[in-house]
Design an enzyme around this catalytic site. Structure first.
Site, PDB file in Angstrom:
ATOM      1  N   ASP A 115       4.952  -0.101   8.447  1.00  0.00           N
ATOM      2  CA  ASP A 115       6.270   0.543   8.573  1.00  0.00           C
ATOM      3  C   ASP A 115       6.233   1.958   8.010  1.00  0.00           C
ATOM      4  OD1 ASP A 115       8.892   1.426   8.339  1.00  0.00           O
ATOM      5  OD2 ASP A 115       9.669  -0.437   7.497  1.00  0.00           O
ATOM      6  N   GLU A 161      12.635  -6.726   5.502  1.00  0.00           N
ATOM      7  CA  GLU A 161      12.435  -5.909   6.712  1.00  0.00           C
ATOM      8  C   GLU A 161      11.217  -6.358   7.536  1.00  0.00           C
ATOM      9  OE1 GLU A 161      12.435  -1.930   5.133  1.00  0.00           O
ATOM     10  OE2 GLU A 161      14.548  -2.081   4.570  1.00  0.00           O
ATOM     11  N   ASP A 215      20.184  -2.923   9.675  1.00  0.00           N
ATOM     12  CA  ASP A 215      19.038  -2.301   9.012  1.00  0.00           C
ATOM     13  C   ASP A 215      19.616  -1.134   8.216  1.00  0.00           C
ATOM     14  OD1 ASP A 215      16.842  -0.793   8.262  1.00  0.00           O
ATOM     15  OD2 ASP A 215      16.072  -0.474  10.297  1.00  0.00           O
ATOM     16  N   LYS A 241      19.296   4.647  -0.925  1.00  0.00           N
ATOM     17  CA  LYS A 241      18.594   3.367  -1.013  1.00  0.00           C
ATOM     18  C   LYS A 241      17.585   3.365  -2.157  1.00  0.00           C
ATOM     19  CE  LYS A 241      16.035   0.263   2.099  1.00  0.00           C
ATOM     20  NZ  LYS A 241      15.647   0.115   3.505  1.00  0.00           N
TER      21      LYS A 241
HETATM   22  P1  ADP Z   1      13.838   4.724   7.758  1.00  0.00           P
HETATM   23  O1  ADP Z   1      13.252   3.373   7.947  1.00  0.00           O
HETATM   24  O2  ADP Z   1      13.147   5.535   6.701  1.00  0.00           O
HETATM   25  O3  ADP Z   1      15.315   4.713   7.570  1.00  0.00           O
HETATM   26  P2  ADP Z   1      13.242   5.398  10.614  1.00  0.00           P
HETATM   27  O4  ADP Z   1      12.419   4.218  10.901  1.00  0.00           O
HETATM   28  O5  ADP Z   1      14.490   5.576  11.381  1.00  0.00           O
HETATM   29  O6  ADP Z   1      13.584   5.589   9.078  1.00  0.00           O
HETATM   30  O7  ADP Z   1      12.294   6.683  10.829  1.00  0.00           O
HETATM   31  C1  ADP Z   1      12.780   7.980  10.746  1.00  0.00           C
HETATM   32  C2  ADP Z   1      11.631   8.938  10.915  1.00  0.00           C
HETATM   33  O8  ADP Z   1      11.001   8.743  12.178  1.00  0.00           O
HETATM   34  C3  ADP Z   1      12.090  10.389  10.874  1.00  0.00           C
HETATM   35  O9  ADP Z   1      11.223  11.151  10.048  1.00  0.00           O
HETATM   36  C4  ADP Z   1      11.943  10.814  12.328  1.00  0.00           C
HETATM   37  O10 ADP Z   1      11.679  12.209  12.474  1.00  0.00           O
HETATM   38  C5  ADP Z   1      10.735   9.997  12.756  1.00  0.00           C
HETATM   39  N1  ADP Z   1      10.618   9.890  14.215  1.00  0.00           N
HETATM   40  C6  ADP Z   1      11.530   9.422  15.095  1.00  0.00           C
HETATM   41  N2  ADP Z   1      11.091   9.553  16.364  1.00  0.00           N
HETATM   42  C7  ADP Z   1       9.859  10.128  16.293  1.00  0.00           C
HETATM   43  C8  ADP Z   1       8.880  10.544  17.264  1.00  0.00           C
HETATM   44  N3  ADP Z   1       9.101  10.407  18.580  1.00  0.00           N
HETATM   45  N4  ADP Z   1       7.729  11.098  16.819  1.00  0.00           N
HETATM   46  C9  ADP Z   1       7.515  11.262  15.493  1.00  0.00           C
HETATM   47  N5  ADP Z   1       8.385  10.907  14.535  1.00  0.00           N
HETATM   48  C10 ADP Z   1       9.551  10.344  14.923  1.00  0.00           C
HETATM   49 MG    MG Z   2      13.136   1.388   8.043  1.00  0.00          MG
END
Ligand code: ADP
Ligand code: MG
Length: 617
Positions: free
Chosen positions: A200, A178, A16, A78
């Site tokens: 998402d 995705e 991912d 990205k």
């Molecule tokens: P992306 O798909 O954009 O690469 P992710 O799916 O990894 O990102 O999401 C990252 C986001 O999720 C960040 O803003 C992070 O702070 C938030 N996040 C992760 N855990 C939590 C949580 N327990 N509560 C709220 N937000 C969260």
């Molecule tokens: Mg993502």
């Protein structure tokens, strides 16, 4: 049960490659598993930071520099993949690093000091780190991967992702959507027809997709979203609150203090995450005054800060469902993806709006990688009872009279696929025609993206409308498009393999790969030298500290010997004789180890005494 995985040679990992975080997963006999890094987390922040000394750092340490080294810290690469300056519009204003026009490739580049990097190269650095983590976790080399991309990514963006993989030394066997990967991870029953909504909410983007699954074929039938809505916005909202508090208490405006801002940003994110489990959080802020300032935030207050943003995600869901012609009662499953879906209010709002409890059994920031690992296993020949077909994300066709776009293959057709149509000439005695291949959903080619062009020439002169030119589009299982044109009366034929014109040419990719291999040794040596110099520096400082402790009875002979060694070591650290420096660090380290052991107890005692007397005075 054995937990062996595929033999190293044919192992295929799922990756991912996220805007905020990237990670890898692999199939095991117990199902797909994410691969953990040394920090016991599978998540690698998708950030690359370039230091003064030319070093590149990736992941968590790079992210920690986003505010203090903003112009050289590249995040959200990205967003730039497969894009030209005109595609990005004012997007570039939101980035602290510099974006420049990439010239002939039409792609943007990231400018760091004197060098520029394509977004593919930045993504390749991230993929390289993902690969290193995967190899360390698996204990063997990894060469093949399935990589996920957002459902709305067009051909150029997908190709850019493939190119990034190649630069990182990985073959991208398949590019998977995705939301499809997420649905796959949940192993939703594909034996019957079903409609799945994938919601998402990540760090910087929101995407909602409506999927139709029919006998193992996953089709993304509608997508909607907001490319600038996600967890970062929630962090910013909390950050603004903290800065208000500081301003109120001390009159200090922290806006111009990058180090402080960086710290506050990280704290804001941590508080936000804690609020997903707790109803109130506290943060002590040291303002240098007697009492630290206490910042508190309740979950309800936080929800008020983000409610408007979340309402917008719900509006996107409604519009995607309307596009797909799906009513709420026709939704079979709702799947949650992205770290921000852990926020309880998100779950509540989505449930209220769609009338279904979303799936949250799997970790929302791992589910896409897990699904990619399942698809990877299918390609590696592991899982046999699952067929996943890619679909064409945007319609493909050619330009006809007056700049019209004539579609041959429509969006969402399943690959491999083929289509043929007959065209003719519009002018008498024409002996050739231009075939301009486009991709898009609009009616005029001016609004679509050109993928390639070729000429069919040398057929006999005939009155207009008489030639019969059969144009065939063939998309193979890897998504490569071949366009063939054949004048049927004369048998004259021409064709091209379409590589998106909006991207790097094959030669450019090969060039970058070659260059990165050529530079790999050099980069590695440079990095090792930097590390050794740091180590020498630490040894010198550490030893001096011990020698300078007046209370320690270091025999004069030892002291003199060590002093001489220190001078020699410092001289070597200033030069660039890597092997000599390495050997000197090693032998000096060994020699001082005993000294350190002998004196450490004494040193601690001295430090303690000193501390005690300082606090007394
Ligand atoms: P992306 O798909 O954009 O690469 P992710 O799916 O990894 O990102 O999401 C990252 C986001 O999720 C960040 O803003 C992070 O702070 C938030 N996040 C992760 N855990 C939590 C949580 N327990 N509560 C709220 N937000 C969260
Ligand atoms: Mg993502």
């Amino acid at each position: 049960m054995s937990t062996e995985i595929n033999a190293p040679d044919d192992v295929v990992i799922g990756i991912d490659l996220g805007t905020t975080n990237s990670l890898a997963a692999v199939m095991t006999p117990d199902g797909p598993r994410v691969l953990m890094g040394a920090d016991a987390s599978p998540l690698i922040p998708s950030v690359v930071s370039f230091l003064d000394n030319g070093e590149q750092i990736v992941g968590r340490p790079a992210r920690a520099m986003a505010v203090s080294n903003p112009r050289r810290t590249v995040h959200s690469a990205k967003r730039l993949m497969g894009r030209g300056l005109e595609d990005l519009g004012d997007e570039t204003d939101k980035l602290a690093y510099r974006i420049v026009d990439g010239g002939s490739s039409k792609l943007v580049r990231v400018a760091i000091d004197e060098r520029t990097y394509t977004p593919q190269e930045i993504s390749a650095i991230i993929l390289g780190e993902v690969r290193r983590v995967a190899e360390a976790a698996l204990g063997h080399a990894v060469q093949k991967a399935v990589i996920t991309v957002p459902a709305y990514f067009d051909d150029a963006q997908r190709q850019a992702t493939r190119d990034a993989a190649q630069i990182a030394g990985l073959t991208a066997l398949r590019i998977v959507n995705e939301p499809t990967a997420a649905a796959l991870a949940y192993g939703l029953d594909t034996s019957r027809e079903g409609t799945v909504v994938v919601y998402d909410l990540g760090g910087g983007t929101f995407d909602v997709s409506v999927l139709k699954i029919t006998q193992g074929v996953y089709k993304v039938v509608a997508t909607a979203g907001d490319t600038h809505l996600g967890g970062d916005d929630f962090d910013n909202a909390i950050m603004a609150r903290i800065m208000d508090l500081v301003q109120e208490r001390t009159g200090t405006d922290l806006t111009a203090q990058p180090e402080a801002l960086q710290q506050i940003r990280l704290s804001a994110e941590a508080l936000k995450q804690e609020l997903s489990d707790k109803t109130e959080v506290k943060l002590e802020i040291d303002l240098g005054a007697d009492e630290p300032a206490l910042f508190t935030l309740t979950r309800t207050e936080f929800e008020d800060l983000i409610r408007a943003d979340l309402e917008r995600t719900i509006a996107c869901c409604r519009s995607a469902l309307a596009d797909a012609g799906v009513q709420n009662d026709a939704i079979d499953e709702v799947v949650f993806v992205g770290g921000s879906t852990r926020i309880p209010l998100v779950r509540q709002l989505v449930k209220d709006a769609l009338g279904r409890e979303p799936h949250t059994e799997l970790d929302p920031d791992r589910v896409v990688a897990l699904g990619a690992a399942i698809q990877a296993d299918v390609l590696a020949g592991g899982t046999k009872d699952l067929l996943l077909l890619d679909v064409i994300p945007l319609s493909l066709g050619i330009e006809t009279m007056g700049g019209a776009f004539s579609k041959l293959i429509t969006r969402n057709s399943t690959v491999p696929c083929q289509a043929e149509e007959l065209f003719s000439t519009s002018v008498d005695n024409q002996t050739g025609i231009d075939i301009n291949v486009y991709q898009g959903e609009r009616e005029l080619v001016a609004d679509c993206r050109q993928l390639g062009a070729f000429k069919l020439t040398g057929f006999p002169a005939m009155p207009a409308n008489l030639p019969k030119v059969a144009v065939t589009f063939l998309v193979d299982a890897d998504g490569v498009l071949t366009v063939t044109a054949r004048e049927q009366r004369s048998g004259v034929e021409a064709s091209i393999d379409v590589v998106p014109s909006h991207g790097l040419t094959r030669d450019e990719v090969r060039g970058i790969v070659r260059e990165s291999i050529v530079h790999a040794h050099q980069d590695f040596a440079a990095r090792e030298l930097v590390e050794l110099r740091n180590k020498a520096d630490a040894l010198v400082r550490g030893t001096r500290r011990v020698l300078d402790l007046p209370e320690l009875p270091v025999p004069e002979a030892t002291r003199a010997e060590l002093e001489a060694d220190l001078v020699a070591l410092q001289a070597l650290a200033a030069g660039d004789d890597l092997p000599a420096l390495k050997a000197a660090c090693q032998s000096f380290g060994d020699k001082t180890q005993t000294l350190a052991d002998d004196y450490i107890g004494a040193a601690i005692k001295v430090e303690l005494n000193r501390h005690a007397s300082e606090t007394k005075s």
